[in-house]
Write a protein that holds these residues in place. Structure first.
Motif, PDB file in Angstrom:
ATOM      1  N   THR A  48       0.858  -1.198  -0.041  1.00  0.00           N
ATOM      2  CA  THR A  48       0.086  -0.049  -0.082  1.00  0.00           C
ATOM      3  C   THR A  48       0.770   1.178  -0.185  1.00  0.00           C
ATOM      4  N   ALA A  49       0.415   2.562  -0.166  1.00  0.00           N
ATOM      5  CA  ALA A  49       1.190   3.544  -0.210  1.00  0.00           C
ATOM      6  C   ALA A  49       1.872   3.654   1.227  1.00  0.00           C
ATOM      7  N   SER A  50       1.634   2.999   2.178  1.00  0.00           N
ATOM      8  CA  SER A  50       2.311   3.323   3.270  1.00  0.00           C
ATOM      9  C   SER A  50       3.482   2.395   3.556  1.00  0.00           C
ATOM     10  N   ASP A  78       8.380  11.039  -1.815  1.00  0.00           N
ATOM     11  CA  ASP A  78       9.378  11.580  -0.794  1.00  0.00           C
ATOM     12  C   ASP A  78      10.197  10.567  -0.265  1.00  0.00           C
ATOM     13  N   SER A  79       9.502   9.151   0.100  1.00  0.00           N
ATOM     14  CA  SER A  79      10.417   8.178   0.680  1.00  0.00           C
ATOM     15  C   SER A  79      11.385   7.446  -0.326  1.00  0.00           C
ATOM     16  N   MET A 127       0.308  10.493  -1.701  1.00  0.00           N
ATOM     17  CA  MET A 127       1.380  10.156  -2.968  1.00  0.00           C
ATOM     18  C   MET A 127       2.376  10.955  -2.771  1.00  0.00           C
ATOM     19  N   LEU A 128       2.502  12.096  -2.124  1.00  0.00           N
ATOM     20  CA  LEU A 128       3.782  13.011  -1.946  1.00  0.00           C
ATOM     21  C   LEU A 128       5.052  12.322  -0.999  1.00  0.00           C
ATOM     22  N   TYR A 157       6.408   1.973   2.001  1.00  0.00           N
ATOM     23  CA  TYR A 157       7.512   2.718   1.049  1.00  0.00           C
ATOM     24  C   TYR A 157       8.522   1.813   0.796  1.00  0.00           C
ATOM     25  N   ALA A 158       8.928   1.726  -0.284  1.00  0.00           N
ATOM     26  CA  ALA A 158       9.968   0.869  -0.933  1.00  0.00           C
ATOM     27  C   ALA A 158      11.227   1.782  -1.089  1.00  0.00           C
ATOM     28  N   GLU A 159      12.259   1.501  -0.688  1.00  0.00           N
ATOM     29  CA  GLU A 159      13.534   2.163  -0.669  1.00  0.00           C
ATOM     30  C   GLU A 159      14.750   1.877  -1.328  1.00  0.00           C
ATOM     31  N   SER A 160      14.639   0.746  -2.265  1.00  0.00           N
ATOM     32  CA  SER A 160      15.725  -0.059  -2.782  1.00  0.00           C
ATOM     33  C   SER A 160      16.133   0.763  -3.980  1.00  0.00           C
ATOM     34  N   MET A 161      15.349   1.022  -5.067  1.00  0.00           N
ATOM     35  CA  MET A 161      15.803   1.698  -6.158  1.00  0.00           C
ATOM     36  C   MET A 161      16.027   2.861  -6.197  1.00  0.00           C
ATOM     37  N   GLU A 162      17.001   3.391  -7.074  1.00  0.00           N
ATOM     38  CA  GLU A 162      17.073   4.829  -7.585  1.00  0.00           C
ATOM     39  C   GLU A 162      16.380   5.177  -8.884  1.00  0.00           C
ATOM     40  N   HIS A 163      15.598   6.123  -8.521  1.00  0.00           N
ATOM     41  CA  HIS A 163      14.768   6.555  -9.689  1.00  0.00           C
ATOM     42  C   HIS A 163      15.225   7.761 -10.272  1.00  0.00           C
ATOM     43  N   LYS A 164      15.092   7.739 -11.675  1.00  0.00           N
ATOM     44  CA  LYS A 164      15.335   8.787 -12.602  1.00  0.00           C
ATOM     45  C   LYS A 164      14.131   9.660 -13.123  1.00  0.00           C
ATOM     46  N   LYS A 165      13.210   8.796 -13.416  1.00  0.00           N
ATOM     47  CA  LYS A 165      12.119   9.584 -14.066  1.00  0.00           C
ATOM     48  C   LYS A 165      10.742   8.677 -13.935  1.00  0.00           C
ATOM     49  N   ILE A 166       9.472   9.125 -13.677  1.00  0.00           N
ATOM     50  CA  ILE A 166       8.361   8.784 -13.584  1.00  0.00           C
ATOM     51  C   ILE A 166       7.808   8.647 -14.897  1.00  0.00           C
ATOM     52  N   LEU A 167       6.862   7.727 -15.299  1.00  0.00           N
ATOM     53  CA  LEU A 167       5.903   7.804 -16.227  1.00  0.00           C
ATOM     54  C   LEU A 167       4.768   7.467 -15.888  1.00  0.00           C
ATOM     55  N   VAL A 168       3.806   8.513 -16.189  1.00  0.00           N
ATOM     56  CA  VAL A 168       2.429   8.366 -15.848  1.00  0.00           C
ATOM     57  C   VAL A 168       1.661   7.802 -17.073  1.00  0.00           C
ATOM     58  N   VAL A 169       0.807   6.733 -16.987  1.00  0.00           N
ATOM     59  CA  VAL A 169       0.030   6.053 -17.786  1.00  0.00           C
ATOM     60  C   VAL A 169      -1.627   6.217 -17.685  1.00  0.00           C
TER      61      VAL A 169
END
Length: 135
Positions: A3-5, A128-129, A123-124, A7-19
Motif C-alpha cells: 500500500t502507499a504506506s 518523498d520516501s 502520494m507525495l 514505502y520501498a526504498e531500494s531503487m534509485e529513480h530517475k524518471k516517472i512515467l504516468v500512464v
C-alpha cells in the motif's frame, strides 16, 4: 503488494512515467509531479508507454491507471516485469474494488496500489520516501 504506506526504498529513480487513457488526467498528474521537482512524462496507452520506455532508459517508476481500453495496467506490468534488462517500481492507481484481485498474478514487491480519488499528501509522502537521482 504494497500500500502507499509500505514505502520501498531500494531503487534509485530517475524518471516517472504516468500512464492514463484520459489525456487530461495523465498530463495534469505529470505536471503536478513536475512542480515538486519529480522528473515526469505522460502517455495515454499501454502501447505508448511501452514505446516511451523502450526509448527512455531513465524511466524506473511507472504510475498507471488500472482500467484502460484495450490493454490495461495489469498487462503493462506483466510486459515490463518480463523484461530482463530493466527494473521498475510500479504505482497502480485504481478506483475499482477488485484492483488487488487483478494484480494477484503479479507477485511483485515493487507494486504499490493507490486508490482513487488520489490522496495527494499520501502520494507525495510515498514519492518523498523514494530515492531520486539526477540524470
Amino acid at each position: 503488494m504494497n500500500t502507499a504506506s509500505d514505502y520501498a526504498e531500494s531503487m534509485e529513480h530517475k524518471k516517472i512515467l504516468v500512464v492514463d487513457d484520459e489525456p487530461m488526467i495523465a498530463e495534469e498528474l505529470a505536471e503536478f509531479l513536475e512542480s515538486f521537482d519529480y522528473p515526469c512524462n505522460a502517455v495515454n496507452s499501454v502501447d505508448s508507454a511501452l514505446a516511451f520506455i523502450a526509448d527512455n532508459p531513465e524511466v524506473t517508476l511507472v504510475m498507471t491507471d488500472m482500467r484502460m481500453p484495450g490493454r490495461d495496467g495489469a498487462e503493462l506490468l506483466r510486459v515490463l516485469s518480463a523484461l530482463t534488462d530493466r527494473s521498475f517500481e510500479y504505482v497502480v492507481i485504481s478506483g475499482h474494488l477488485d484492483a488487488e484481485k487483478e494484480l494477484k498474478g503479479l507477485s511483485s514487491a515493487s507494486i504499490t496500489l493507490m486508490r482513487k480519488p488520489i490522496n495527494i499528501e499520501e502520494m507525495l509522502a510515498f514519492l518523498d520516501s523514494l530515492t531520486f537521482v539526477s540524470q
